[in-house]
Design a protein around this motif. Structure first.
Motif, PDB file in Angstrom:
ATOM      1  N   GLU A 133      59.088  99.071  23.303  1.00 21.36           N
ATOM      2  CA  GLU A 133      56.892  99.900  22.360  1.00 21.36           C
ATOM      3  C   GLU A 133      56.824  98.758  21.894  1.00 21.36           C
ATOM      4  O   GLU A 133      56.017  98.614  21.428  1.00 21.36           O
ATOM      5  CB  GLU A 133      57.402 100.723  22.578  1.00 21.36           C
ATOM      6  N   LYS A 134      58.165  98.268  20.991  1.00 26.95           N
ATOM      7  CA  LYS A 134      57.370  97.468  19.813  1.00 26.95           C
ATOM      8  C   LYS A 134      57.047  96.260  19.882  1.00 26.95           C
ATOM      9  O   LYS A 134      56.151  95.819  19.360  1.00 26.95           O
ATOM     10  CB  LYS A 134      58.679  97.669  19.021  1.00 26.95           C
ATOM     11  N   LEU A 135      58.176  96.052  20.846  1.00 28.12           N
ATOM     12  CA  LEU A 135      57.497  94.423  21.466  1.00 28.12           C
ATOM     13  C   LEU A 135      56.058  94.163  22.106  1.00 28.12           C
ATOM     14  O   LEU A 135      55.512  93.346  21.987  1.00 28.12           O
ATOM     15  CB  LEU A 135      58.525  93.598  22.821  1.00 28.12           C
ATOM     16  N   GLU A 136      55.750  95.539  23.600  1.00 29.06           N
ATOM     17  CA  GLU A 136      54.372  95.395  23.411  1.00 29.06           C
ATOM     18  C   GLU A 136      54.176  95.505  22.279  1.00 29.06           C
ATOM     19  O   GLU A 136      52.409  95.341  22.836  1.00 29.06           O
ATOM     20  CB  GLU A 136      54.928  96.671  24.565  1.00 29.06           C
ATOM     21  N   LEU A 137      54.234  96.316  21.364  1.00 27.91           N
ATOM     22  CA  LEU A 137      53.147  96.625  20.500  1.00 27.91           C
ATOM     23  C   LEU A 137      52.472  94.914  19.661  1.00 27.91           C
ATOM     24  O   LEU A 137      51.725  94.760  20.104  1.00 27.91           O
ATOM     25  CB  LEU A 137      53.167  97.767  19.339  1.00 27.91           C
ATOM     26  N   MET A 138      53.651  94.843  19.756  1.00 23.95           N
ATOM     27  CA  MET A 138      53.276  93.002  19.445  1.00 23.95           C
ATOM     28  C   MET A 138      52.653  92.192  20.001  1.00 23.95           C
ATOM     29  O   MET A 138      51.417  91.877  19.794  1.00 23.95           O
ATOM     30  CB  MET A 138      54.691  92.967  18.984  1.00 23.95           C
ATOM     31  N   ARG A 139      52.930  92.162  20.917  1.00 19.02           N
ATOM     32  CA  ARG A 139      51.269  92.076  22.333  1.00 19.02           C
ATOM     33  C   ARG A 139      50.026  92.128  21.724  1.00 19.02           C
ATOM     34  O   ARG A 139      49.596  91.569  22.042  1.00 19.02           O
ATOM     35  CB  ARG A 139      52.282  92.044  23.495  1.00 19.02           C
ATOM     36  N   LYS A 140      49.995  93.596  21.822  1.00 13.89           N
ATOM     37  CA  LYS A 140      49.216  93.999  22.011  1.00 13.89           C
ATOM     38  C   LYS A 140      48.597  93.624  20.162  1.00 13.89           C
ATOM     39  O   LYS A 140      47.257  93.117  20.496  1.00 13.89           O
ATOM     40  CB  LYS A 140      49.004  95.484  21.738  1.00 13.89           C
ATOM     41  N   ILE A 141      49.060  93.602  19.343  1.00 14.87           N
ATOM     42  CA  ILE A 141      48.546  92.527  18.178  1.00 14.87           C
ATOM     43  C   ILE A 141      48.436  92.186  18.650  1.00 14.87           C
ATOM     44  O   ILE A 141      47.323  91.475  17.753  1.00 14.87           O
ATOM     45  CB  ILE A 141      49.240  93.393  17.037  1.00 14.87           C
ATOM     46  N   ASP A 142      48.888  90.902  19.035  1.00 14.10           N
ATOM     47  CA  ASP A 142      48.355  89.729  18.758  1.00 14.10           C
ATOM     48  C   ASP A 142      47.654  89.570  20.092  1.00 14.10           C
ATOM     49  O   ASP A 142      46.309  88.700  19.348  1.00 14.10           O
ATOM     50  CB  ASP A 142      49.776  88.566  20.158  1.00 14.10           C
ATOM     51  N   THR A 143      46.978  90.534  21.388  1.00 16.53           N
ATOM     52  CA  THR A 143      46.100  89.879  21.744  1.00 16.53           C
ATOM     53  C   THR A 143      44.670  90.128  21.338  1.00 16.53           C
ATOM     54  O   THR A 143      43.551  89.659  20.862  1.00 16.53           O
ATOM     55  CB  THR A 143      46.242  91.221  22.268  1.00 16.53           C
ATOM     56  N   LEU A 144      44.717  91.286  19.708  1.00 21.10           N
ATOM     57  CA  LEU A 144      43.774  91.762  19.194  1.00 21.10           C
ATOM     58  C   LEU A 144      43.416  91.033  18.275  1.00 21.10           C
ATOM     59  O   LEU A 144      42.523  90.891  17.471  1.00 21.10           O
ATOM     60  CB  LEU A 144      44.557  93.123  18.117  1.00 21.10           C
ATOM     61  N   GLU A 145      44.345  90.625  17.413  1.00 19.38           N
ATOM     62  CA  GLU A 145      43.847  88.526  16.640  1.00 19.38           C
ATOM     63  C   GLU A 145      43.701  88.070  17.683  1.00 19.38           C
ATOM     64  O   GLU A 145      42.772  87.137  16.467  1.00 19.38           O
ATOM     65  CB  GLU A 145      45.247  88.040  15.846  1.00 19.38           C
ATOM     66  N   ARG A 146      43.585  87.548  18.297  1.00 23.70           N
ATOM     67  CA  ARG A 146      42.797  86.625  19.190  1.00 23.70           C
ATOM     68  C   ARG A 146      41.183  87.019  19.598  1.00 23.70           C
ATOM     69  O   ARG A 146      40.957  85.971  19.417  1.00 23.70           O
ATOM     70  CB  ARG A 146      43.766  86.157  20.358  1.00 23.70           C
ATOM     71  N   LEU A 147      41.347  88.514  19.757  1.00 24.51           N
ATOM     72  CA  LEU A 147      40.040  88.765  20.157  1.00 24.51           C
ATOM     73  C   LEU A 147      39.495  89.037  18.510  1.00 24.51           C
ATOM     74  O   LEU A 147      38.553  88.681  18.776  1.00 24.51           O
ATOM     75  CB  LEU A 147      40.276  90.307  20.286  1.00 24.51           C
ATOM     76  N   VAL A 148      40.016  89.359  17.634  1.00 21.93           N
ATOM     77  CA  VAL A 148      39.318  88.743  16.130  1.00 21.93           C
ATOM     78  C   VAL A 148      38.780  87.781  16.168  1.00 21.93           C
ATOM     79  O   VAL A 148      37.852  87.172  15.218  1.00 21.93           O
ATOM     80  CB  VAL A 148      40.428  89.427  15.064  1.00 21.93           C
ATOM     81  N   SER A 149      39.558  86.716  16.180  1.00 16.60           N
ATOM     82  CA  SER A 149      39.132  85.479  16.581  1.00 16.60           C
ATOM     83  C   SER A 149      38.784  84.619  16.691  1.00 16.60           C
ATOM     84  O   SER A 149      37.204  84.616  16.244  1.00 16.60           O
ATOM     85  CB  SER A 149      41.013  84.615  16.452  1.00 16.60           C
ATOM     86  N   LYS A 150      38.062  85.353  18.335  1.00 18.83           N
ATOM     87  CA  LYS A 150      36.976  84.791  19.237  1.00 18.83           C
ATOM     88  C   LYS A 150      35.397  85.643  18.462  1.00 18.83           C
ATOM     89  O   LYS A 150      34.345  85.244  18.488  1.00 18.83           O
ATOM     90  CB  LYS A 150      37.618  85.777  20.301  1.00 18.83           C
ATOM     91  N   ILE A 151      35.751  86.864  17.997  1.00 18.42           N
ATOM     92  CA  ILE A 151      34.441  87.671  17.314  1.00 18.42           C
ATOM     93  C   ILE A 151      33.938  86.861  16.238  1.00 18.42           C
ATOM     94  O   ILE A 151      33.361  86.232  15.447  1.00 18.42           O
ATOM     95  CB  ILE A 151      34.528  89.054  16.715  1.00 18.42           C
ATOM     96  N   ARG A 152      35.386  86.023  15.644  1.00 12.62           N
ATOM     97  CA  ARG A 152      34.304  85.785  14.028  1.00 12.62           C
ATOM     98  C   ARG A 152      33.916  84.269  14.305  1.00 12.62           C
ATOM     99  O   ARG A 152      33.392  84.438  13.855  1.00 12.62           O
ATOM    100  CB  ARG A 152      35.947  85.158  13.224  1.00 12.62           C
ATOM    101  N   ARG A 153      34.758  83.531  15.441  1.00 14.42           N
ATOM    102  CA  ARG A 153      34.179  82.203  15.417  1.00 14.42           C
ATOM    103  C   ARG A 153      32.508  82.605  16.466  1.00 14.42           C
ATOM    104  O   ARG A 153      31.398  81.750  16.254  1.00 14.42           O
ATOM    105  CB  ARG A 153      34.758  81.452  17.131  1.00 14.42           C
ATOM    106  N   ARG A 154      32.370  83.968  17.338  1.00 19.29           N
ATOM    107  CA  ARG A 154      30.975  84.100  17.807  1.00 19.29           C
ATOM    108  C   ARG A 154      29.760  84.454  16.484  1.00 19.29           C
ATOM    109  O   ARG A 154      29.313  83.517  16.536  1.00 19.29           O
ATOM    110  CB  ARG A 154      30.942  85.206  18.551  1.00 19.29           C
ATOM    111  N   GLU A 155      30.400  84.908  15.583  1.00 18.32           N
ATOM    112  CA  GLU A 155      29.591  85.301  14.655  1.00 18.32           C
ATOM    113  C   GLU A 155      29.052  83.610  13.551  1.00 18.32           C
ATOM    114  O   GLU A 155      27.978  83.834  13.037  1.00 18.32           O
ATOM    115  CB  GLU A 155      30.293  85.890  13.440  1.00 18.32           C
ATOM    116  N   LEU A 156      30.163  83.363  13.782  1.00 13.71           N
ATOM    117  CA  LEU A 156      29.637  81.714  12.638  1.00 13.71           C
ATOM    118  C   LEU A 156      29.056  81.285  13.448  1.00 13.71           C
ATOM    119  O   LEU A 156      28.608  80.605  12.799  1.00 13.71           O
ATOM    120  CB  LEU A 156      31.051  80.815  12.826  1.00 13.71           C
ATOM    121  N   VAL A 157      29.111  80.926  15.350  1.00 14.24           N
ATOM    122  CA  VAL A 157      28.145  79.882  15.476  1.00 14.24           C
ATOM    123  C   VAL A 157      26.656  80.497  15.075  1.00 14.24           C
ATOM    124  O   VAL A 157      25.660  79.832  15.522  1.00 14.24           O
ATOM    125  CB  VAL A 157      28.918  80.321  17.421  1.00 14.24           C
ATOM    126  N   ARG A 158      26.990  82.346  15.433  1.00 10.94           N
ATOM    127  CA  ARG A 158      25.221  82.248  15.157  1.00 10.94           C
ATOM    128  C   ARG A 158      24.907  82.480  13.819  1.00 10.94           C
ATOM    129  O   ARG A 158      23.510  81.533  13.387  1.00 10.94           O
ATOM    130  CB  ARG A 158      25.337  83.853  15.255  1.00 10.94           C
TER     131      ARG A 158
END
Length: 191
Positions: free
Chosen positions: A166-191
């Motif tokens: 479960e910990k490994l699964e949670l770490m994967r989800k955190i990694d996915t969340l970090e990528r999502l947050v990074s994408k959101i940041r990039r979009r905001e910077l583009v605007r």
């Protein structure tokens, strides 16, 4: 004397010739007078027509002058209207642009707040995962020291392994969340 008579006859012939010429000239003059009569009438008509034309021309010239003045006024008013319309269009454009910028600014502010909140949550999850990982490592150490026969501890070790998964699964989800947050940041910077 005969000579004088001959001279007189000759003079008479010349006078007759002159009279004949005068008659012919008179007739020609009469014919010319008759021929000039229609020309005189035509000239009178032409003169009347010309006076009528001049009168109409003067009236039309006055109308054209008034039309020219009216046209000049209309052009001036059109130029004023054009300037006012350009000013109003520019003001409307600036107003719409200001509204759009305000909406985008509010949206960006909200997205930034959401991102910061998400970042805090991710940091909390990472902290908990680290604590869980430490606890799991302790349990793994303890489980190594326990005998194989102890069924309860074996079952507990399985639970720990499941928690590790479960910990490994949670770490994967955190990694996915970090990528999502990074994408959101990039979009905001583009605007």
């Amino acid at each position: 004397m005969l000579q004088k008579i001959k001279d007189l006859m000759k003079i008479k012939e010349e006078i007759d010739e002159i009279n004949k010429n005068i008659k012919e000239n008179s007739k020609a003059t009469s014919d010319l007078t008759i021929g000039l009569e229609p020309l005189k009438k035509e000239l009178t008509e032409i003169k009347a027509n010309q006076q009528e034309f001049l009168k109409n021309f003067k009236e039309n010239l006055f109308v054209i002058k008034n039309l020219k003045e009216d046209f000049g006024k209309e052009i001036y008013e059109f130029k004023l209207l054009k300037g006012q319309l350009q000013r109003k269009l520019l003001e409307k454009f600036e107003e719409e642009l200001q509204k759009d910028l305000e909406i985008n600014r509010d949206s960006l502010k909200k997205d930034t707040e959401d991102y910061n909140e998400l970042r805090k949550k991710v940091a909390e999850i990472l902290s908990r995962l680290n604590l869980t990982s430490d606890e799991i490592n302790k349990f793994i150490e303890i489980s190594k020291n326990i005998k194989k026969e102890d069924f309860e501890l074996t079952k507990f070790a399985r639970q720990l392994l499941d928690m590790d998964g479960e910990k490994l699964e949670l770490m994967r989800k955190i990694d996915t969340l970090e990528r999502l947050v990074s994408k959101i940041r990039r979009r905001e910077l583009v605007r």
